[in-house]
Design a protein around this motif. Structure first.
Motif, PDB file in Angstrom:
ATOM      1  N   GLY A   1      11.205 -38.337 -26.469  1.00 17.45           N
ATOM      2  CA  GLY A   1      12.025 -37.573 -25.550  1.00 17.45           C
ATOM      3  C   GLY A   1      12.803 -38.418 -24.561  1.00 17.45           C
ATOM      4  O   GLY A   1      13.973 -38.139 -24.260  1.00 17.45           O
ATOM      5  N   ASP A   2      12.173 -39.458 -24.013  1.00 20.77           N
ATOM      6  CA  ASP A   2      12.876 -40.341 -23.082  1.00 20.77           C
ATOM      7  C   ASP A   2      14.037 -41.051 -23.765  1.00 20.77           C
ATOM      8  O   ASP A   2      15.073 -41.312 -23.153  1.00 20.77           O
ATOM      9  CB  ASP A   2      11.915 -41.400 -22.527  1.00 20.77           C
ATOM     10  CG  ASP A   2      11.075 -40.890 -21.366  1.00 20.77           C
ATOM     11  OD1 ASP A   2      11.321 -39.762 -20.889  1.00 20.77           O
ATOM     12  OD2 ASP A   2      10.161 -41.616 -20.940  1.00 20.77           O
ATOM     13  N   HIS A   3      13.878 -41.380 -25.033  1.00 16.74           N
ATOM     14  CA  HIS A   3      14.925 -42.089 -25.763  1.00 16.74           C
ATOM     15  C   HIS A   3      16.121 -41.179 -26.015  1.00 16.74           C
ATOM     16  O   HIS A   3      17.276 -41.605 -25.898  1.00 16.74           O
ATOM     17  CB  HIS A   3      14.380 -42.624 -27.082  1.00 16.74           C
ATOM     18  CG  HIS A   3      13.380 -43.729 -26.911  1.00 16.74           C
ATOM     19  ND1 HIS A   3      13.147 -44.677 -27.899  1.00 16.74           N
ATOM     20  CD2 HIS A   3      12.558 -44.038 -25.889  1.00 16.74           C
ATOM     21  CE1 HIS A   3      12.219 -45.529 -27.475  1.00 16.74           C
ATOM     22  NE2 HIS A   3      11.842 -45.145 -26.254  1.00 16.74           N
ATOM     23  N   ARG A   4      15.850 -39.926 -26.390  1.00 16.03           N
ATOM     24  CA  ARG A   4      16.940 -38.969 -26.565  1.00 16.03           C
ATOM     25  C   ARG A   4      17.685 -38.761 -25.245  1.00 16.03           C
ATOM     26  O   ARG A   4      18.914 -38.758 -25.195  1.00 16.03           O
ATOM     27  CB  ARG A   4      16.408 -37.623 -27.052  1.00 16.03           C
ATOM     28  CG  ARG A   4      15.846 -37.633 -28.458  1.00 16.03           C
ATOM     29  CD  ARG A   4      15.613 -36.222 -28.946  1.00 16.03           C
ATOM     30  NE  ARG A   4      14.615 -35.514 -28.152  1.00 16.03           N
ATOM     31  CZ  ARG A   4      13.304 -35.541 -28.383  1.00 16.03           C
ATOM     32  NH1 ARG A   4      12.848 -36.256 -29.400  1.00 16.03           N
ATOM     33  NH2 ARG A   4      12.463 -34.859 -27.630  1.00 16.03           N
ATOM     34  N   ALA A   5      16.911 -38.576 -24.177  1.00 15.91           N
ATOM     35  CA  ALA A   5      17.513 -38.334 -22.873  1.00 15.91           C
ATOM     36  C   ALA A   5      18.313 -39.544 -22.388  1.00 15.91           C
ATOM     37  O   ALA A   5      19.354 -39.385 -21.735  1.00 15.91           O
ATOM     38  CB  ALA A   5      16.439 -37.978 -21.853  1.00 15.91           C
TER      39      ALA A   5
ATOM     40  N   SER B   1      15.149 -29.626  -6.548  1.00  9.26           N
ATOM     41  CA  SER B   1      14.114 -30.524  -6.052  1.00  9.26           C
ATOM     42  C   SER B   1      13.835 -31.613  -7.076  1.00  9.26           C
ATOM     43  O   SER B   1      13.883 -31.382  -8.278  1.00  9.26           O
ATOM     44  CB  SER B   1      12.825 -29.740  -5.758  1.00  9.26           C
ATOM     45  OG  SER B   1      12.348 -29.113  -6.930  1.00  9.26           O
ATOM     46  N   ALA B   2      13.548 -32.800  -6.581  1.00 14.76           N
ATOM     47  CA  ALA B   2      13.318 -33.944  -7.457  1.00 14.76           C
ATOM     48  C   ALA B   2      12.033 -33.756  -8.256  1.00 14.76           C
ATOM     49  O   ALA B   2      11.055 -33.182  -7.772  1.00 14.76           O
ATOM     50  CB  ALA B   2      13.239 -35.227  -6.631  1.00 14.76           C
ATOM     51  N   LEU B   3      12.040 -34.242  -9.488  1.00 12.27           N
ATOM     52  CA  LEU B   3      10.849 -34.200 -10.324  1.00 12.27           C
ATOM     53  C   LEU B   3       9.744 -35.055  -9.712  1.00 12.27           C
ATOM     54  O   LEU B   3      10.005 -36.152  -9.207  1.00 12.27           O
ATOM     55  CB  LEU B   3      11.183 -34.732 -11.723  1.00 12.27           C
ATOM     56  CG  LEU B   3      10.011 -34.833 -12.708  1.00 12.27           C
ATOM     57  CD1 LEU B   3       9.684 -33.456 -13.261  1.00 12.27           C
ATOM     58  CD2 LEU B   3      10.339 -35.798 -13.854  1.00 12.27           C
ATOM     59  N   ARG B   4       8.516 -34.571  -9.756  1.00 14.07           N
ATOM     60  CA  ARG B   4       7.365 -35.387  -9.393  1.00 14.07           C
ATOM     61  C   ARG B   4       6.736 -35.903 -10.685  1.00 14.07           C
ATOM     62  O   ARG B   4       6.321 -35.103 -11.522  1.00 14.07           O
ATOM     63  CB  ARG B   4       6.338 -34.596  -8.586  1.00 14.07           C
ATOM     64  CG  ARG B   4       5.144 -35.461  -8.142  1.00 14.07           C
ATOM     65  CD  ARG B   4       4.045 -34.614  -7.502  1.00 14.07           C
ATOM     66  NE  ARG B   4       4.462 -34.057  -6.239  1.00 14.07           N
ATOM     67  CZ  ARG B   4       4.421 -34.707  -5.071  1.00 14.07           C
ATOM     68  NH1 ARG B   4       3.982 -35.953  -5.018  1.00 14.07           N
ATOM     69  NH2 ARG B   4       4.817 -34.120  -3.962  1.00 14.07           N
ATOM     70  N   GLN B   5       6.690 -37.207 -10.843  1.00 12.36           N
ATOM     71  CA  GLN B   5       6.087 -37.770 -12.051  1.00 12.36           C
ATOM     72  C   GLN B   5       4.593 -37.506 -12.033  1.00 12.36           C
ATOM     73  O   GLN B   5       3.911 -37.766 -11.043  1.00 12.36           O
ATOM     74  CB  GLN B   5       6.373 -39.277 -12.109  1.00 12.36           C
ATOM     75  CG  GLN B   5       6.473 -39.808 -13.526  1.00 12.36           C
ATOM     76  CD  GLN B   5       5.209 -40.493 -13.989  1.00 12.36           C
ATOM     77  OE1 GLN B   5       4.123 -40.189 -13.528  1.00 12.36           O
ATOM     78  NE2 GLN B   5       5.362 -41.424 -14.909  1.00 12.36           N
TER      79      GLN B   5
ATOM     80  N   GLU C   1      13.609 -36.679 -20.173  1.00 17.82           N
ATOM     81  CA  GLU C   1      14.079 -35.459 -20.835  1.00 17.82           C
ATOM     82  C   GLU C   1      13.929 -34.256 -19.902  1.00 17.82           C
ATOM     83  O   GLU C   1      14.812 -33.391 -19.831  1.00 17.82           O
ATOM     84  CB  GLU C   1      13.321 -35.228 -22.141  1.00 17.82           C
ATOM     85  CG  GLU C   1      13.919 -34.129 -22.999  1.00 17.82           C
ATOM     86  CD  GLU C   1      13.335 -34.091 -24.399  1.00 17.82           C
ATOM     87  OE1 GLU C   1      14.099 -33.868 -25.358  1.00 17.82           O
ATOM     88  OE2 GLU C   1      12.107 -34.283 -24.540  1.00 17.82           O
ATOM     89  N   LYS C   2      12.823 -34.196 -19.175  1.00 20.30           N
ATOM     90  CA  LYS C   2      12.612 -33.104 -18.227  1.00 20.30           C
ATOM     91  C   LYS C   2      13.699 -33.111 -17.158  1.00 20.30           C
ATOM     92  O   LYS C   2      14.248 -32.062 -16.803  1.00 20.30           O
ATOM     93  CB  LYS C   2      11.241 -33.233 -17.571  1.00 20.30           C
ATOM     94  CG  LYS C   2      10.067 -33.048 -18.519  1.00 20.30           C
ATOM     95  CD  LYS C   2       8.750 -33.273 -17.790  1.00 20.30           C
ATOM     96  CE  LYS C   2       7.579 -33.191 -18.759  1.00 20.30           C
ATOM     97  NZ  LYS C   2       6.292 -33.495 -18.073  1.00 20.30           N
ATOM     98  N   ILE C   3      13.998 -34.287 -16.624  1.00 20.03           N
ATOM     99  CA  ILE C   3      15.022 -34.390 -15.592  1.00 20.03           C
ATOM    100  C   ILE C   3      16.376 -33.940 -16.125  1.00 20.03           C
ATOM    101  O   ILE C   3      17.123 -33.220 -15.458  1.00 20.03           O
ATOM    102  CB  ILE C   3      15.109 -35.831 -15.052  1.00 20.03           C
ATOM    103  CG1 ILE C   3      13.887 -36.155 -14.198  1.00 20.03           C
ATOM    104  CG2 ILE C   3      16.382 -36.037 -14.237  1.00 20.03           C
ATOM    105  CD1 ILE C   3      13.860 -37.576 -13.685  1.00 20.03           C
ATOM    106  N   TYR C   4      16.703 -34.366 -17.341  1.00 21.84           N
ATOM    107  CA  TYR C   4      18.016 -34.029 -17.886  1.00 21.84           C
ATOM    108  C   TYR C   4      18.162 -32.528 -18.097  1.00 21.84           C
ATOM    109  O   TYR C   4      19.231 -31.954 -17.855  1.00 21.84           O
ATOM    110  CB  TYR C   4      18.260 -34.755 -19.217  1.00 21.84           C
ATOM    111  CG  TYR C   4      19.695 -34.607 -19.688  1.00 21.84           C
ATOM    112  CD1 TYR C   4      20.672 -35.519 -19.270  1.00 21.84           C
ATOM    113  CD2 TYR C   4      20.090 -33.548 -20.497  1.00 21.84           C
ATOM    114  CE1 TYR C   4      21.995 -35.377 -19.660  1.00 21.84           C
ATOM    115  CE2 TYR C   4      21.414 -33.395 -20.887  1.00 21.84           C
ATOM    116  CZ  TYR C   4      22.354 -34.304 -20.467  1.00 21.84           C
ATOM    117  OH  TYR C   4      23.672 -34.153 -20.844  1.00 21.84           O
TER     118      TYR C   4
END
Length: 286
Positions: free
Chosen positions: A201-205, A139-143, A130-133
């Protein structure tokens, strides 16, 4: 025996070498699919779609599964898997838990009869879709748990590395690009992903990402969604698929594959999510 030792033994007995995996993915990449199931995390594919996968395989249809993340962003599960307290966990612990969860999906897919080459892991960040979307491209997201900024896989190499020889950054465009490539090359008649109304959130994204990829790919097949977390949407489902007792038993066993090595976190996964009927909502795209 440590989690690392368990994973080594499992990988040695059931998973091909990286070069063999790459060849298999490329060999499969030109064949049309009847059914493509896309899951945010390892286990969602079995919770939502094991039954329709079983039924399709029984009819000799061509199916594939794409898992967007490695499931490497679950602190409680990771602590259980590596036998540590949450505040003692390291990035490597989360990666090892992700490897375990990948192995769960490998075993569950094999139980259903899904060909090994037709299970693909994209390797993007669990708890970060969700954050990425929603974030601006840059810059790439850092997990936060693994400290990764690009795709990877320990049990199974990530899709981008297998196909393109290098990992992909944690960017919205990277995820959509991988999905567009798979959809265009495999031309699935039906695509399934988690519902936009899901409370995770991951599921929505995952829904947003797949929807955007479908539009970008110009996909003309059917598009269905399934719900894992939360209440059913007010709109009645488009499809209800009842499982035979034998099919339900396989589905339950496949979900139980995802419980192994994670006690007590996933002890009741099958009890909660194994149901003799699967329901889906069709999404109409322009």
């Amino acid at each position: 025996m440590t989690l690392r030792q368990i994973l080594f033994l499992l990988m040695a007995s059931t998973v091909s070498t990286r070069s063999q995996d790459a060849v298999k993915v490329k060999e499969a990449s030109n064949s049309q699919l009847d059914l493509l199931v896309i899951a945010p995390h390892p286990d969602d594919e079995m919770i939502g779609c094991a039954g329709i996968l079983i039924q399709a395989l029984e009819k000799k249809k061509r199916v594939a599964i794409v898992v967007i993340t490695n499931g490497d962003g679950h602190p409680n599960l990771t602590a259980a898997a590596v036998s540590k307290e949450r505040d003692q966990l390291t990035p490597d612990d989360f990666k090892q838990a992700g490897a375990l969860r990948q192995m769960h999906s490998v075993r569950a897919a094999a139980r259903l009869g899904v060909p090994e080459a037709e299970l693909m892991f994209l390797g993007y960040p669990d708890s970060g879709l969700e954050k990425i979307y929603l974030m601006a491209e840059g810059s790439a997201l850092r997990q936060m748990f693994t400290q990764q900024r690009e795709t990877y896989g320990l049990t199974v190499p990530d899709y981008h590395t297998q196909v393109h020889g290098k990992s992909a950054p944690y960017l919205k465009g990277s995820i959509i690009g991988d999905l567009v490539e798979i959809i265009r090359t495999r031309s699935p008649k039906e695509i399934y992903v988690t519902h936009e109304a899901d409370t995770h959130g991951d599921h929505r994204a995952a829904f947003w990402l797949v929807r955007d990829a479908i539009l970008a790919a110009g996909h003309q097949g059917d598009f269905f969604t399934y719900l894992v977390h939360g209440k059913d949407p007010p709109v009645p489902p488009t499809r209800r698929v009842k499982l035979t007792p034998a099919q339900f038993a396989i589905k339950r066993a496949a979900i139980m594959d995802h419980q192994k090595g994670t006690s007590p976190v996933h002890d009741h996964l099958a009890d909660e999510y194994a149901k003799p009927e699967e329901i889906f909502w069709q999404v109409l795209t322009p």
